[in-house]
Design a protein around this motif. Structure first.
Motif, PDB file in Angstrom:
ATOM      1  N   ALA A 161      -7.341  -9.658   7.057  1.00 51.48           N
ATOM      2  CA  ALA A 161      -6.570 -10.900   7.175  1.00 51.48           C
ATOM      3  C   ALA A 161      -7.101 -11.811   8.283  1.00 51.48           C
ATOM      4  O   ALA A 161      -7.084 -13.020   8.150  1.00 51.48           O
ATOM      5  N   THR A 218       0.863  -1.175   0.000  1.00 56.08           N
ATOM      6  CA  THR A 218       0.000   0.000   0.000  1.00 56.08           C
ATOM      7  C   THR A 218       0.901   1.227   0.000  1.00 56.08           C
ATOM      8  O   THR A 218       2.127   1.113   0.013  1.00 56.08           O
ATOM      9  N   LEU A 235       2.381   1.016   3.702  1.00 62.69           N
ATOM     10  CA  LEU A 235       2.689  -0.259   4.341  1.00 62.69           C
ATOM     11  C   LEU A 235       3.091  -1.304   3.307  1.00 62.69           C
ATOM     12  O   LEU A 235       2.373  -1.538   2.344  1.00 62.69           O
ATOM     13  N   ASP A 236       4.240  -1.927   3.521  1.00 61.30           N
ATOM     14  CA  ASP A 236       4.713  -3.003   2.659  1.00 61.30           C
ATOM     15  C   ASP A 236       4.309  -4.327   3.306  1.00 61.30           C
ATOM     16  O   ASP A 236       4.927  -4.764   4.285  1.00 61.30           O
ATOM     17  N   LEU A 237       3.277  -4.942   2.773  1.00 62.44           N
ATOM     18  CA  LEU A 237       2.741  -6.170   3.361  1.00 62.44           C
ATOM     19  C   LEU A 237       3.718  -7.331   3.281  1.00 62.44           C
ATOM     20  O   LEU A 237       3.618  -8.282   4.067  1.00 62.44           O
ATOM     21  N   ARG A 238       4.682  -7.256   2.377  1.00 62.30           N
ATOM     22  CA  ARG A 238       5.698  -8.315   2.294  1.00 62.30           C
ATOM     23  C   ARG A 238       6.532  -8.355   3.576  1.00 62.30           C
ATOM     24  O   ARG A 238       6.955  -9.424   4.007  1.00 62.30           O
ATOM     25  N   GLU A 298      -4.006   1.701   8.082  1.00 67.23           N
ATOM     26  CA  GLU A 298      -3.722   0.620   7.141  1.00 67.23           C
ATOM     27  C   GLU A 298      -3.452  -0.700   7.875  1.00 67.23           C
ATOM     28  O   GLU A 298      -3.885  -1.761   7.434  1.00 67.23           O
ATOM     29  N   LEU A 299      -2.736  -0.642   8.992  1.00 68.67           N
ATOM     30  CA  LEU A 299      -2.511  -1.857   9.781  1.00 68.67           C
ATOM     31  C   LEU A 299      -3.832  -2.427  10.283  1.00 68.67           C
ATOM     32  O   LEU A 299      -4.050  -3.640  10.235  1.00 68.67           O
ATOM     33  N   HIS A 302      -5.775  -3.846   7.277  1.00 68.28           N
ATOM     34  CA  HIS A 302      -5.185  -5.121   6.882  1.00 68.28           C
ATOM     35  C   HIS A 302      -5.517  -6.208   7.902  1.00 68.28           C
ATOM     36  O   HIS A 302      -5.840  -7.333   7.548  1.00 68.28           O
ATOM     37  N   LEU A 315       5.468  -7.672   6.571  1.00 64.17           N
ATOM     38  CA  LEU A 315       4.654  -8.390   7.560  1.00 64.17           C
ATOM     39  C   LEU A 315       4.691  -9.894   7.315  1.00 64.17           C
ATOM     40  O   LEU A 315       4.736 -10.681   8.253  1.00 64.17           O
ATOM     41  N   LEU A 318       0.476 -10.544   7.641  1.00 57.86           N
ATOM     42  CA  LEU A 318       0.074 -11.186   6.399  1.00 57.86           C
ATOM     43  C   LEU A 318       0.568 -12.618   6.377  1.00 57.86           C
ATOM     44  O   LEU A 318       1.703 -12.905   6.718  1.00 57.86           O
TER      45      LEU A 318
END
Length: 134
Positions: A115, A2, A5-8, A107-108, A111, A10, A124
C-alpha cells in the motif's frame, strides 16, 4: 480480506482518524504485538488469572482495531475463560496465539509494503478520501 486480517477494518480506521494517525496506530500495534503476546503467555505460565485476563483483553481490543479478527477472537476467548472460570491458556493454545500473532504481523507488513510502496504497515486506502491531518 486475508486469512488473518480484514483490510476493510483498516480502511474504516483510516477514514475515521486519517491516514497519518491510522499508520501510527498500526505501527504502534506492530511494535507492541510481541510484548503483548509475551505478557499474556507469562501470566498464564505463572498461573495468574487476572493478569492473563487483562493481557488477553488488551491484545483482543488492539487486534480488533486493526482487523486481526482471528487473533482478537483467540485472545478474547482466553480472556473470557480466565475471567469466568479461572481457566488459563494451555501451552498449545499459547502456541496457536503466537502463530496467529506472527501471521498477523507478517500480513500487516506485507500489506504496508504494497500500500505504501515502502517498509512498515500502512492502512488501506478506501474509495473515500480520509480527512487531512494538516
Amino acid at each position: 480480506m486475508t486469512e488473518v486480517l480484514d483490510l476493510r477494518v483498516l480502511a474504516e480506521l483510516t477514514e475515521e482518524v486519517g491516514e497519518a494517525a491510522a499508520r501510527r496506530f498500526v505501527d504502534a500495534f506492530g511494535a507492541a504485538l510481541q510484548g503483548r503476546v509475551s505478557r499474556l503467555a507469562a501470566a498464564a505460565r505463572e498461573g495468574l488469572a487476572f493478569e492473563t485476563y487483562e493481557a488477553a483483553t488488551n491484545l483482543a481490543a488492539a487486534s480488533a482495531m486493526v482487523g486481526a479478527g482471528p487473533l482478537a477472537g483467540t485472545a478474547r476467548s482466553m480472556a473470557c475463560d480466565a475471567a469466568r472460570t479461572g481457566t488459563l491458556p494451555t501451552p498449545e493454545m499459547l502456541r496457536v496465539l503466537e502463530r496467529l500473532a506472527a501471521a498477523t504481523a507478517t500480513e500487516l507488513a506485507r500489506h504496508g509494503n504494497a500500500a505504501a510502496g515502502g517498509p512498515g504497515p500502512a492502512p488501506l486506502r478506501s474509495g473515500r478520501q480520509a480527512p487531512s491531518n494538516r
